[in-house]
Design a protein around this motif. Sequence first.
Motif, mmCIF file in Angstrom:
data_model
loop_
_atom_site.group_PDB
_atom_site.id
_atom_site.type_symbol
_atom_site.label_atom_id
_atom_site.label_comp_id
_atom_site.label_asym_id
_atom_site.label_seq_id
_atom_site.Cartn_x
_atom_site.Cartn_y
_atom_site.Cartn_z
ATOM 1 N N SER A 1 0.613 -1.088 -0.161
ATOM 2 C CA SER A 1 -0.277 0.265 -0.455
ATOM 3 C C SER A 1 1.167 0.986 0.097
ATOM 4 O O SER A 1 0.370 2.318 -0.795
ATOM 5 N N THR A 2 2.051 1.155 0.410
ATOM 6 C CA THR A 2 2.887 2.344 0.759
ATOM 7 C C THR A 2 3.174 2.404 -0.350
ATOM 8 O O THR A 2 3.585 3.724 -1.095
ATOM 9 N N ALA A 3 4.178 1.685 -0.784
ATOM 10 C CA ALA A 3 4.755 1.881 -2.715
ATOM 11 C C ALA A 3 3.440 1.976 -3.376
ATOM 12 O O ALA A 3 4.352 2.840 -4.170
ATOM 13 N N ASP A 4 2.146 2.303 -3.292
ATOM 14 C CA ASP A 4 1.794 1.949 -4.193
ATOM 15 C C ASP A 4 1.539 3.953 -3.886
ATOM 16 O O ASP A 4 1.289 4.736 -5.293
ATOM 17 N N LEU A 5 1.503 4.481 -2.851
ATOM 18 C CA LEU A 5 1.523 5.232 -2.755
ATOM 19 C C LEU A 5 2.031 6.785 -3.752
ATOM 20 O O LEU A 5 2.230 7.341 -3.943
ATOM 21 N N TYR A 6 3.578 6.326 -2.869
ATOM 22 C CA TYR A 6 4.329 6.527 -3.885
ATOM 23 C C TYR A 6 4.767 6.663 -5.637
ATOM 24 O O TYR A 6 5.276 7.519 -6.635
ATOM 25 N N LEU A 7 4.405 5.257 -5.747
ATOM 26 C CA LEU A 7 4.913 5.476 -7.753
ATOM 27 C C LEU A 7 3.266 6.356 -7.931
ATOM 28 O O LEU A 7 3.301 6.731 -8.883
ATOM 29 N N LYS A 8 1.802 6.021 -7.595
ATOM 30 C CA LYS A 8 0.678 6.502 -8.033
ATOM 31 C C LYS A 8 1.167 8.224 -8.065
ATOM 32 O O LYS A 8 1.135 9.151 -8.656
ATOM 33 N N ALA A 9 2.659 8.840 -6.981
ATOM 34 C CA ALA A 9 1.944 10.036 -6.648
ATOM 35 C C ALA A 9 3.216 11.106 -7.132
ATOM 36 O O ALA A 9 3.823 11.932 -7.636
ATOM 37 N N GLY A 10 3.797 9.707 -8.281
ATOM 38 C CA GLY A 10 5.135 9.954 -9.237
ATOM 39 C C GLY A 10 6.509 10.289 -8.484
ATOM 40 O O GLY A 10 7.682 11.271 -9.042
ATOM 41 N N LYS A 11 6.983 9.534 -6.952
ATOM 42 C CA LYS A 11 7.637 9.909 -5.777
ATOM 43 C C LYS A 11 8.693 8.517 -6.479
ATOM 44 O O LYS A 11 9.665 8.879 -5.765
ATOM 45 N N ALA A 12 8.429 8.052 -7.543
ATOM 46 C CA ALA A 12 9.125 6.552 -7.377
ATOM 47 C C ALA A 12 8.752 5.775 -8.974
ATOM 48 O O ALA A 12 7.835 6.039 -9.601
ATOM 49 N N LYS A 13 9.844 5.660 -8.831
ATOM 50 C CA LYS A 13 9.543 4.917 -10.168
ATOM 51 C C LYS A 13 9.524 3.055 -10.592
ATOM 52 O O LYS A 13 8.401 2.931 -10.792
ATOM 53 N N GLY B 1 12.588 -16.705 5.666
ATOM 54 C CA GLY B 1 12.140 -16.974 4.566
ATOM 55 C C GLY B 1 11.348 -15.325 3.674
ATOM 56 O O GLY B 1 11.545 -14.527 4.777
ATOM 57 N N ALA B 2 11.727 -15.649 2.221
ATOM 58 C CA ALA B 2 11.282 -13.784 2.009
ATOM 59 C C ALA B 2 11.167 -14.436 0.630
ATOM 60 O O ALA B 2 10.794 -14.697 -0.491
ATOM 61 N N GLY B 3 10.258 -13.168 0.693
ATOM 62 C CA GLY B 3 9.691 -13.151 -1.198
ATOM 63 C C GLY B 3 9.519 -11.624 -1.171
ATOM 64 O O GLY B 3 9.428 -10.849 -0.399
ATOM 65 N N ALA B 4 9.188 -11.377 -2.388
ATOM 66 C CA ALA B 4 9.533 -9.511 -3.245
ATOM 67 C C ALA B 4 8.711 -9.797 -4.382
ATOM 68 O O ALA B 4 8.651 -10.313 -5.540
ATOM 69 N N PHE B 5 8.520 -8.106 -4.258
ATOM 70 C CA PHE B 5 7.444 -7.834 -5.929
ATOM 71 C C PHE B 5 8.349 -6.629 -6.376
ATOM 72 O O PHE B 5 8.776 -5.799 -5.389
ATOM 73 N N ALA B 6 8.337 -6.520 -8.265
ATOM 74 C CA ALA B 6 8.372 -5.784 -8.394
ATOM 75 C C ALA B 6 8.071 -4.742 -8.710
ATOM 76 O O ALA B 6 6.573 -5.776 -10.170
ATOM 77 N N LEU B 7 7.939 -3.463 -8.845
ATOM 78 C CA LEU B 7 6.318 -1.889 -8.988
ATOM 79 C C LEU B 7 7.319 -1.229 -9.450
ATOM 80 O O LEU B 7 8.195 -1.345 -9.734
ATOM 81 N N GLU B 8 5.881 -1.483 -10.533
ATOM 82 C CA GLU B 8 6.607 0.341 -11.577
ATOM 83 C C GLU B 8 5.127 1.113 -11.918
ATOM 84 O O GLU B 8 4.037 0.774 -11.883
ATOM 85 N N ALA B 9 5.841 2.195 -12.521
ATOM 86 C CA ALA B 9 5.103 3.180 -12.671
ATOM 87 C C ALA B 9 4.574 3.446 -13.455
ATOM 88 O O ALA B 9 5.745 3.179 -14.590
ATOM 89 N N LYS B 10 3.164 2.910 -14.701
ATOM 90 C CA LYS B 10 3.201 3.305 -15.985
ATOM 91 C C LYS B 10 1.745 4.483 -15.625
ATOM 92 O O LYS B 10 0.218 4.353 -14.749
ATOM 93 N N GLU B 11 1.940 4.431 -16.828
ATOM 94 C CA GLU B 11 1.005 5.405 -17.234
ATOM 95 C C GLU B 11 0.067 4.688 -17.975
ATOM 96 O O GLU B 11 0.502 4.247 -19.074
#
Length: 313
Positions: A119-131, A159-169
């Motif tokens: 949810s936090t990453a989503d806010l950064y990406l949607k706000a254009g604060k990260a790509k 254990g560990a898991g990770a997602f790569a998320l990208e800001a996209k128009e």
Amino acid sequence: MKSVFVASGSFLPPKVVTNDDLSKIVDSSDEWIFPRTGIKQRHIVEDETTADLATIACERALEKAGWTADSVDLIILATSTPDMDFPATAAVVQKQLGASKAISFDMQAVCSGFVYALSTADLYLKAGKAKRALVIGAERMSSLLDWTDRGTCVLFGDGAGAFALEAKETTEEEGLIDSILYTDGTQADILCAGSKEHPKTFMNGREVFRHAVAKMEEVSREVLDKNGYTADDITYLIPHQANDRIIQHIGKSMGLPADKVISSVRNHANTSAASIPLAFDEMAQAGKIKKGDLIVFTALGAGITWGASLLRI
Ligand SMILES: CC(C)(COP(=O)(O)OP(=O)(O)OC[C@H]1O[C@@H](n2cnc3c(N)ncnc32)[C@H](O)[C@@H]1OP(=O)(O)O)[C@@H](O)C(=O)NCCC(=O)NCCS
């Protein structure tokens, strides 16, 4: 702007501890553990740190995404088992990956940590604060266990898991659609670790069970309803992996067929913030995640914290 899912990765430390192995150190048995929890085994670290587990999960996600580490500008690591009080374990992961341009911080919402971090990453990406973001759940829950307490030590793993998320128009419906989070600090004492009274994990199992079945179903329905969907529309429900009885209970209450309700607790036990991306990545590796899938992630953890995210692949 949307936060689009690009790839996932995960890592489990190689050492496996079965229920039979545990029965040699505590008064327990597979006959008690498996029917009550669905757990058969867990992976436990030897000398790997939380940062090590997270780094390998991220390297695997980066490789699948086709990204270089220095193209990432945000790293959020959900963990309740950081390697040090400070700096943040995310900063060590940044160094180990060579992600020199990323701001990096930890997020502490225990078993709900991955949903909070998404949810936090989503806010950064949607706000254009990260790509480009790496969102990680990584835990060494074994470090918080009293190995003489059979009521808790049989339930957790590392254990560990990770997602790569990208800001996209994009005008297509893809990426994170919504997340809903809750906290009720009045319930802080039903599940805790690291206090004077409870230096290792303490849990009122029945109370946690009661909150988990009710709240994960409620918030999953809420995130669907708020965005114009019903349970019939989802491809998979991926709940926090604590107990198969909780997972199946939620699936049944939502009227979902068994193959839409994802459970990996049998082999991983409860890996706290790592459990959702681990379960997801196992599905992805098996070729079961496809473009267009609609997925609900939901979790409940100490705090208590809970929430749900809705993702269109
Ligand atoms: C932990 C859990 C499986 C325990 O099941 P339960 O039916 O509530 O069991 P209880 O804790 O009441 O214990 C019942 C008996 O089994 C015993 N017991 C507990 N753990 C045991 C173990 N590992 N092996 C054998 N016996 C065990 C207890 O001592 C108790 O014995 P008693 O009746 O003689 O006192 C269940 O409460 C649960 O799944 N809770 C939610 C846990 C969770 O999801 N936590 C993480 C959320 S983030």
